[in-house]
Design a protein around this motif. Structure first.
Motif, mmCIF file in Angstrom:
data_model
loop_
_atom_site.group_PDB
_atom_site.id
_atom_site.type_symbol
_atom_site.label_atom_id
_atom_site.label_comp_id
_atom_site.label_asym_id
_atom_site.label_seq_id
_atom_site.Cartn_x
_atom_site.Cartn_y
_atom_site.Cartn_z
ATOM 1 N N PRO A 134 46.072 47.772 29.084
ATOM 2 C CA PRO A 134 45.958 48.049 30.512
ATOM 3 C C PRO A 134 44.751 47.371 31.149
ATOM 4 O O PRO A 134 43.660 47.392 30.608
ATOM 5 N N VAL A 135 45.000 46.755 32.289
ATOM 6 C CA VAL A 135 43.938 46.219 33.143
ATOM 7 C C VAL A 135 44.076 46.992 34.452
ATOM 8 O O VAL A 135 44.906 46.672 35.283
ATOM 9 N N LEU A 136 43.271 48.041 34.570
ATOM 10 C CA LEU A 136 43.376 48.946 35.705
ATOM 11 C C LEU A 136 42.441 48.523 36.821
ATOM 12 O O LEU A 136 41.311 48.120 36.565
ATOM 13 N N ALA A 137 42.903 48.631 38.056
ATOM 14 C CA ALA A 137 42.060 48.347 39.217
ATOM 15 C C ALA A 137 41.476 49.650 39.721
ATOM 16 O O ALA A 137 42.203 50.587 40.060
ATOM 17 N N LEU A 138 40.139 49.718 39.736
ATOM 18 C CA LEU A 138 39.416 50.854 40.314
ATOM 19 C C LEU A 138 38.690 50.314 41.527
ATOM 20 O O LEU A 138 37.552 49.876 41.428
ATOM 21 N N GLU B 130 43.742 36.268 23.306
ATOM 22 C CA GLU B 130 43.873 35.097 24.179
ATOM 23 C C GLU B 130 44.735 35.418 25.396
ATOM 24 O O GLU B 130 44.422 35.012 26.518
ATOM 25 N N GLN B 131 45.829 36.154 25.197
ATOM 26 C CA GLN B 131 46.688 36.548 26.310
ATOM 27 C C GLN B 131 45.932 37.447 27.277
ATOM 28 O O GLN B 131 46.059 37.312 28.499
ATOM 29 N N LEU B 132 45.125 38.354 26.736
ATOM 30 C CA LEU B 132 44.334 39.247 27.573
ATOM 31 C C LEU B 132 43.336 38.445 28.403
ATOM 32 O O LEU B 132 43.162 38.708 29.590
ATOM 33 N N GLN B 133 42.708 37.462 27.801
ATOM 34 C CA GLN B 133 41.763 36.596 28.518
ATOM 35 C C GLN B 133 42.450 35.939 29.716
ATOM 36 O O GLN B 133 41.925 35.964 30.834
ATOM 37 N N ASP B 134 43.612 35.374 29.502
ATOM 38 C CA ASP B 134 44.373 34.748 30.592
ATOM 39 C C ASP B 134 44.780 35.778 31.647
ATOM 40 O O ASP B 134 44.710 35.506 32.851
ATOM 41 N N HIS B 135 45.198 36.958 31.188
ATOM 42 C CA HIS B 135 45.644 38.013 32.103
ATOM 43 C C HIS B 135 44.506 38.464 33.015
ATOM 44 O O HIS B 135 44.700 38.642 34.226
ATOM 45 N N ILE B 136 43.308 38.641 32.453
ATOM 46 C CA ILE B 136 42.159 39.069 33.264
ATOM 47 C C ILE B 136 41.822 38.008 34.299
ATOM 48 O O ILE B 136 41.591 38.327 35.473
ATOM 49 N N SER B 137 41.793 36.739 33.886
ATOM 50 C CA SER B 137 41.499 35.657 34.843
ATOM 51 C C SER B 137 42.526 35.642 35.967
ATOM 52 O O SER B 137 42.176 35.479 37.142
ATOM 53 N N HIS B 138 43.797 35.815 35.620
ATOM 54 C CA HIS B 138 44.868 35.845 36.623
ATOM 55 C C HIS B 138 44.674 37.015 37.585
ATOM 56 O O HIS B 138 44.809 36.856 38.805
ATOM 57 N N ARG B 139 44.344 38.195 37.039
ATOM 58 C CA ARG B 139 44.143 39.378 37.890
ATOM 59 C C ARG B 139 42.966 39.181 38.841
ATOM 60 O O ARG B 139 43.025 39.580 39.992
ATOM 61 N N HIS C 78 43.843 39.246 42.798
ATOM 62 C CA HIS C 78 43.615 40.632 43.233
ATOM 63 C C HIS C 78 43.595 40.656 44.762
ATOM 64 O O HIS C 78 43.083 39.734 45.397
ATOM 65 N N PRO C 79 44.139 41.703 45.389
ATOM 66 C CA PRO C 79 44.212 41.742 46.853
ATOM 67 C C PRO C 79 42.847 41.732 47.546
ATOM 68 O O PRO C 79 42.741 41.276 48.677
ATOM 69 N N VAL C 80 41.812 42.232 46.899
ATOM 70 C CA VAL C 80 40.445 42.161 47.435
ATOM 71 C C VAL C 80 39.590 41.449 46.388
ATOM 72 O O VAL C 80 39.928 41.453 45.203
ATOM 73 N N PRO C 81 38.503 40.808 46.799
ATOM 74 C CA PRO C 81 37.653 40.140 45.798
ATOM 75 C C PRO C 81 37.192 41.133 44.730
ATOM 76 O O PRO C 81 36.775 42.245 45.039
ATOM 77 N N VAL C 82 37.296 40.717 43.471
ATOM 78 C CA VAL C 82 36.924 41.579 42.357
ATOM 79 C C VAL C 82 35.405 41.557 42.209
ATOM 80 O O VAL C 82 34.799 40.502 42.076
ATOM 81 N N GLY C 83 34.806 42.741 42.273
ATOM 82 C CA GLY C 83 33.357 42.850 42.171
ATOM 83 C C GLY C 83 32.853 42.911 40.741
ATOM 84 O O GLY C 83 31.677 42.716 40.486
ATOM 85 N N GLY C 84 33.742 43.176 39.797
ATOM 86 C CA GLY C 84 33.322 43.238 38.404
ATOM 87 C C GLY C 84 34.474 43.566 37.478
ATOM 88 O O GLY C 84 35.510 44.062 37.905
ATOM 89 N N VAL C 85 34.238 43.258 36.215
ATOM 90 C CA VAL C 85 35.182 43.592 35.151
ATOM 91 C C VAL C 85 34.412 44.419 34.133
ATOM 92 O O VAL C 85 33.332 44.014 33.693
ATOM 93 N N VAL C 86 34.945 45.580 33.788
ATOM 94 C CA VAL C 86 34.361 46.402 32.736
ATOM 95 C C VAL C 86 35.328 46.372 31.558
ATOM 96 O O VAL C 86 36.508 46.698 31.713
ATOM 97 N N ILE C 87 34.814 45.968 30.400
ATOM 98 C CA ILE C 87 35.621 45.955 29.184
ATOM 99 C C ILE C 87 35.073 47.039 28.268
ATOM 100 O O ILE C 87 33.963 46.927 27.740
#
Length: 139
Positions: free
Chosen positions: A13-17, A35-44, A48-57
């Motif tokens: 899951p890559v959840l948007a908060l 590797e798929q997760l890396q691509d998925h995060i970059s795509h998200r 994303h509908p608003v600029p992403v302020g951060g990624v927490v893993i």
């Protein structure tokens, strides 16, 4: 499929908060899935509908980080930084930290936090928000 080894990235899951993406890793993550997760995060981040302020893993559910997964985490942070987004890795177990040091992995550009709440605070979200203790690039 809880308790089973890695599954395809689409099931990680890559959840948007709000403007933060939260990724929770559980158990072993196979190379192809990472590797798929890396691509998925970059795509998200890019779509994303608003600029992403951060990624927490959140890696609190990961018992072993090998050199490949360490490199993938660093690459996720580098990709996110190119897309004007900060990355914080939360919940690293002491044994994982020791392993990363023994492998000689410095994980440049990654900021770490003890837990997800503190990671959100480092990103300026949530209670007790503060500036990062380790500015990006100092890791």
């Amino acid at each position: 499929m809880s308790g089973l080894p890695a599954t395809p990235a689409s099931s990680v899951p890559v959840l948007a908060l709000g403007d933060v993406l939260l990724v929770t890793l559980q158990g072993e993550l196979h190379d192809a899935t990472a590797e798929q997760l890396q691509d998925h995060i970059s795509h998200r981040i890019a779509h994303h509908p608003v600029p992403v302020g951060g990624v927490v893993i959140d890696i609190s559910g990961v018992e072993i980080v090998d050199s490949f997964l360490g490199r993938i985490l660093a690459e996720i942070a580098a990709n996110a930084r190119l897309l004007a987004t900060r990355t914080v890795v939360a919940g690293m177990r002491p044994a994982v930290a020791i392993t990363l040091v023994e492998l000689g992995l410095t994980l440049p550009g990654l900021v770490t936090a003890l837990d997800v709440d503190r990671a959100l605070s480092l990103l300026g979200r949530g209670p007790g928000s503060a500036a990062p203790a380790h500015p990006e690039g100092d890791a």
